[in-house]
Motif scaffolding. Structure first.
Motif, PDB file in Angstrom:
ATOM      1  N   ARG A  48       0.829  -1.208   0.000  1.00 37.63           N
ATOM      2  CA  ARG A  48       0.000   0.000   0.000  1.00 37.63           C
ATOM      3  C   ARG A  48       0.864   1.260   0.000  1.00 37.63           C
ATOM      4  NH1 ARG A  48      -4.541  -2.119   4.259  1.00 37.63           N
ATOM      5  NH2 ARG A  48      -5.764  -3.297   2.745  1.00 37.63           N
ATOM      6  N   ALA A  49       1.957   1.243   0.766  1.00 40.15           N
ATOM      7  CA  ALA A  49       2.866   2.394   0.798  1.00 40.15           C
ATOM      8  C   ALA A  49       3.518   2.598  -0.566  1.00 40.15           C
ATOM      9  CB  ALA A  49       3.927   2.194   1.880  1.00 40.15           C
ATOM     10  N   PHE A  50       3.892   1.495  -1.222  1.00 38.43           N
ATOM     11  CA  PHE A  50       4.483   1.579  -2.556  1.00 38.43           C
ATOM     12  C   PHE A  50       3.499   2.220  -3.534  1.00 38.43           C
ATOM     13  CE2 PHE A  50       4.612  -0.269  -6.802  1.00 38.43           C
ATOM     14  CZ  PHE A  50       5.845   0.200  -7.229  1.00 38.43           C
ATOM     15  N   ILE A  51       2.251   1.765  -3.515  1.00 32.21           N
ATOM     16  CA  ILE A  51       1.235   2.299  -4.423  1.00 32.21           C
ATOM     17  C   ILE A  51       1.034   3.794  -4.166  1.00 32.21           C
ATOM     18  CG2 ILE A  51      -1.226   2.219  -5.042  1.00 32.21           C
ATOM     19  CD1 ILE A  51       0.468  -0.090  -6.179  1.00 32.21           C
ATOM     20  N   THR A  52       0.989   4.189  -2.903  1.00 34.73           N
ATOM     21  CA  THR A  52       0.829   5.609  -2.563  1.00 34.73           C
ATOM     22  C   THR A  52       1.990   6.429  -3.094  1.00 34.73           C
ATOM     23  OG1 THR A  52      -0.444   5.046  -0.599  1.00 34.73           O
ATOM     24  CG2 THR A  52       0.552   7.234  -0.653  1.00 34.73           C
ATOM     25  N   ARG A  53       3.221   5.932  -2.906  1.00 35.11           N
ATOM     26  CA  ARG A  53       4.398   6.647  -3.425  1.00 35.11           C
ATOM     27  C   ARG A  53       4.363   6.705  -4.941  1.00 35.11           C
ATOM     28  NH1 ARG A  53       6.937   3.346   0.238  1.00 35.11           N
ATOM     29  NH2 ARG A  53       7.840   2.091  -1.429  1.00 35.11           N
ATOM     30  N   ARG A  54       3.998   5.619  -5.565  1.00 40.28           N
ATOM     31  CA  ARG A  54       3.953   5.552  -7.031  1.00 40.28           C
ATOM     32  C   ARG A  54       2.949   6.560  -7.585  1.00 40.28           C
ATOM     33  NH1 ARG A  54       6.183   4.875 -11.747  1.00 40.28           N
ATOM     34  NH2 ARG A  54       4.963   3.684 -13.201  1.00 40.28           N
ATOM     35  N   ARG A  55       1.799   6.657  -6.944  1.00 34.25           N
ATOM     36  CA  ARG A  55       0.766   7.588  -7.421  1.00 34.25           C
ATOM     37  C   ARG A  55       1.194   9.039  -7.306  1.00 34.25           C
ATOM     38  NH1 ARG A  55      -5.216   5.103  -6.141  1.00 34.25           N
ATOM     39  NH2 ARG A  55      -5.001   3.452  -7.690  1.00 34.25           N
ATOM     40  N   THR A  56       2.052   9.358  -6.345  1.00 34.78           N
ATOM     41  CA  THR A  56       2.512  10.740  -6.223  1.00 34.78           C
ATOM     42  C   THR A  56       3.435  11.119  -7.373  1.00 34.78           C
ATOM     43  OG1 THR A  56       4.394  10.167  -4.812  1.00 34.78           O
ATOM     44  CG2 THR A  56       2.331  10.718  -3.708  1.00 34.78           C
ATOM     45  N   LEU A  57       4.013  10.118  -8.039  1.00 37.15           N
ATOM     46  CA  LEU A  57       4.927  10.382  -9.149  1.00 37.15           C
ATOM     47  C   LEU A  57       4.209  10.484 -10.497  1.00 37.15           C
ATOM     48  CD1 LEU A  57       7.742   7.845  -8.186  1.00 37.15           C
ATOM     49  CD2 LEU A  57       7.696  10.314  -7.749  1.00 37.15           C
ATOM     50  N   ARG A  58       2.977  10.005 -10.558  1.00 41.12           N
ATOM     51  CA  ARG A  58       2.233   9.994 -11.813  1.00 41.12           C
ATOM     52  C   ARG A  58       1.307  11.203 -11.892  1.00 41.12           C
ATOM     53  NH1 ARG A  58       4.346   7.145 -15.341  1.00 41.12           N
ATOM     54  NH2 ARG A  58       2.377   7.138 -16.407  1.00 41.12           N
TER      55      ARG A  58
END
Length: 63
Positions: A16-26
């Motif tokens: 979940r933390a990975f997905i949250t970080r990934r979404r901040t980059l997109r």
């Protein structure tokens, strides 16, 4: 017989933390809700293709 995968809480939270970080980059517009037409086209693509996992080589939206 059934199969049930049980993941440690740490694994789920790390994902979940990975997905949250990934979404901040997109770009935010990539996460908008699709229109009814777009969603219908998306579902229709799979109805027409009847793809199996790992065997459908056609790109989404191709004839």
């Amino acid at each position: 017989m059934g199969y049930n995968a049980v993941y440690p809480t740490e694994t789920i939270e790390a994902h979940r933390a990975f997905i949250t970080r990934r979404r901040t980059l997109r770009p935010a517009e990539e996460y908008r809700t699709p229109t009814e037409t777009e969603w219908g086209d998306f579902l229709g693509h799979f109805e027409r293709r009847k793809p199996s996992v790992g065997t459908c080589a056609r790109a989404y939206g191709t004839a």
